[in-house]
Design an enzyme around this catalytic site. Sequence first.
Site, short mmCIF file in Angstrom:
data_model
loop_
_atom_site.label_atom_id
_atom_site.label_comp_id
_atom_site.label_asym_id
_atom_site.label_seq_id
_atom_site.Cartn_x
_atom_site.Cartn_y
_atom_site.Cartn_z
N PHE A 175 5.10 21.07 -4.94
CA PHE A 175 5.50 20.93 -3.78
C PHE A 175 6.52 22.25 -3.74
O PHE A 175 7.19 22.59 -4.51
CB PHE A 175 6.58 19.88 -3.43
CG PHE A 175 6.96 19.54 -2.12
CD1 PHE A 175 6.29 19.53 -1.05
CD2 PHE A 175 8.45 19.63 -2.08
CE1 PHE A 175 6.63 19.10 0.21
CE2 PHE A 175 8.97 19.56 -0.67
CZ PHE A 175 8.03 19.45 0.51
N ASP A 194 8.93 14.86 -10.25
CA ASP A 194 9.19 14.70 -8.84
C ASP A 194 8.42 13.38 -8.25
O ASP A 194 7.17 13.23 -8.43
CB ASP A 194 9.08 15.66 -7.90
CG ASP A 194 9.41 15.60 -6.60
OD1 ASP A 194 9.58 14.40 -6.02
OD2 ASP A 194 9.60 16.70 -5.94
N TYR A 211 12.69 8.79 1.78
CA TYR A 211 12.32 8.53 3.27
C TYR A 211 10.72 8.56 3.55
O TYR A 211 10.28 8.42 4.78
CB TYR A 211 12.99 9.51 4.22
CG TYR A 211 12.66 10.75 3.59
CD1 TYR A 211 11.59 11.76 3.64
CD2 TYR A 211 14.09 11.63 2.81
CE1 TYR A 211 11.55 13.04 3.23
CE2 TYR A 211 13.74 13.01 2.45
CZ TYR A 211 12.38 13.46 2.69
OH TYR A 211 12.33 14.57 2.03
N LYS A 212 10.12 8.36 2.64
CA LYS A 212 8.61 8.37 2.35
C LYS A 212 8.24 6.79 2.40
O LYS A 212 8.63 5.88 3.27
CB LYS A 212 8.20 9.34 1.63
CG LYS A 212 8.19 10.60 1.91
CD LYS A 212 7.76 11.79 0.77
CE LYS A 212 8.17 13.37 1.42
NZ LYS A 212 7.97 14.22 0.27
N ARG A 250 -4.14 15.07 6.16
CA ARG A 250 -3.58 13.88 5.10
C ARG A 250 -3.37 12.47 5.79
O ARG A 250 -2.77 12.33 6.97
CB ARG A 250 -2.10 14.61 4.71
CG ARG A 250 -2.15 14.78 3.23
CD ARG A 250 -0.61 15.34 2.73
NE ARG A 250 0.41 14.99 3.79
CZ ARG A 250 1.51 15.32 3.32
NH1 ARG A 250 2.03 15.52 1.99
NH2 ARG A 250 2.74 14.98 4.16
#
Length: 426
Positions: free
Chosen positions: A128, A207, A232-233, A386
């Site tokens: 990321f 991560d 928050y995912k 995605r």
Amino acid sequence: MPEIFSYDYALQSDYEDELRSFRDAFYLPDPNLIYLDGNSLGVLPNSTPQLLDHVVKHEWGNRLIRSWNEGWYERPSETGASLANLLGAHPEEVIMADSTSVNLFKLAFAALKYQHGRTSIVSDALNFPSDLYVLQGLVEHFGRQYQLRLVPSPDGIGIEMDKLAELLDKQTALLSLSHIVFKSSFMYDMKEVSRLAHDKGALVIWDLSHAAGAVPVRLNESGADMAIGCTYKYLNGGPGSPAFLYVRKDLQEHLQSPIWGWFGQNKPFNFDIQYKAAAGIHRFYAGSPPMLSLSSLHPSLDIITKAGIERLRLKSISQTEYLISLFRHYLQSLGFGLGSPTDSAQRGSHVSLCHPEAFRICKALINPPYGEKTIIPDFREPDNIRMGIAPLYNRYTDIFEAVMRMKTIVETASYEDFDKNRSAVS
Ligand SMILES: *Cc1c(COP(=O)(O)O)cnc(C)c1O
């Protein structure tokens, strides 16, 4: 069972899904919306507004400052302990604090200090960007004593273990990787990578942003040193909910946070003017925790615990395999490619489909013609659509309908109605 490529097959699969009732725990009021972006921002649990109302009106409104002694002060650690369960860690190994990027900075800094004398940091080219920026910043801050080395990906999808092993040596201080890669969904074998790194004396920071709540993570069992991730995912904590941070027990006393804030002090409310690090993982707190967004994490943690992460993973594998079968049958001949690993053991809970017109196809999905459902995946440069599969609330029919819509959009070239301008957030 109906034929696999039919709508009836999707309907039947939803009907037979033993986790289907969990969808009712989420706020999904629009029957014309298909949400496939739970890997970017998870859906609101139905019980969150009521809980937040209590925290705001009672804990803040009525109890005011007294709430710090009535539960607030312990809540970040208690929440960390609940999450630890989901991550295969001990309760005293996980805390909630700051954002993922800040936590990576804190842990990477601490690891570099601890590994004094070593000169390289290893990551991969699929990581990321924020993680790579933080590492680049550290190289700069440490006066360029370090070299940041990135393992290349041969196909933009995965990383080969021997290529990773080649970059690890006795100079490697730190290996920093995403357990599940944000774009392709490639998933590392945590145990194998930990072993490779430890053979050279390197520490690893994982991560877990795309892994927590999506796949069973076994930090202790895999020999993981440190980890970070957002909530928050797949953890549905809401926008900007605090991130988490894990350090294995025996390493905690050896590491120092670069931010000597009062919440990481041994006794913050003694207001000593001299800093002394708190025992254990508490030293990685910096300032006041965000009580509102921290509280909003609890409903989802309860739901995930009830559903069971192993069962969620089984459904996720079944749904991603289903999506890939539909892709092969309906989309491959239309110029779509698979941007994710084919082997489910190496794949997280999202699937990337590539197409030269991916950007405009996404726009067409999100802005449908009158009377059609809105479909929300997300777009990742340069050509990835995605599709996040959140098995708590995504249905097989959602996947079927999304694939059929992509087929229509490309067959009729209706994406040409949209321009190529990117907005600020994609
Ligand atoms: C989403 C995500 C983040 C988020 O970072 P924040 O600092 O919490 O905004 C970090 N790393 C990865 C791999 C992610 O997918």
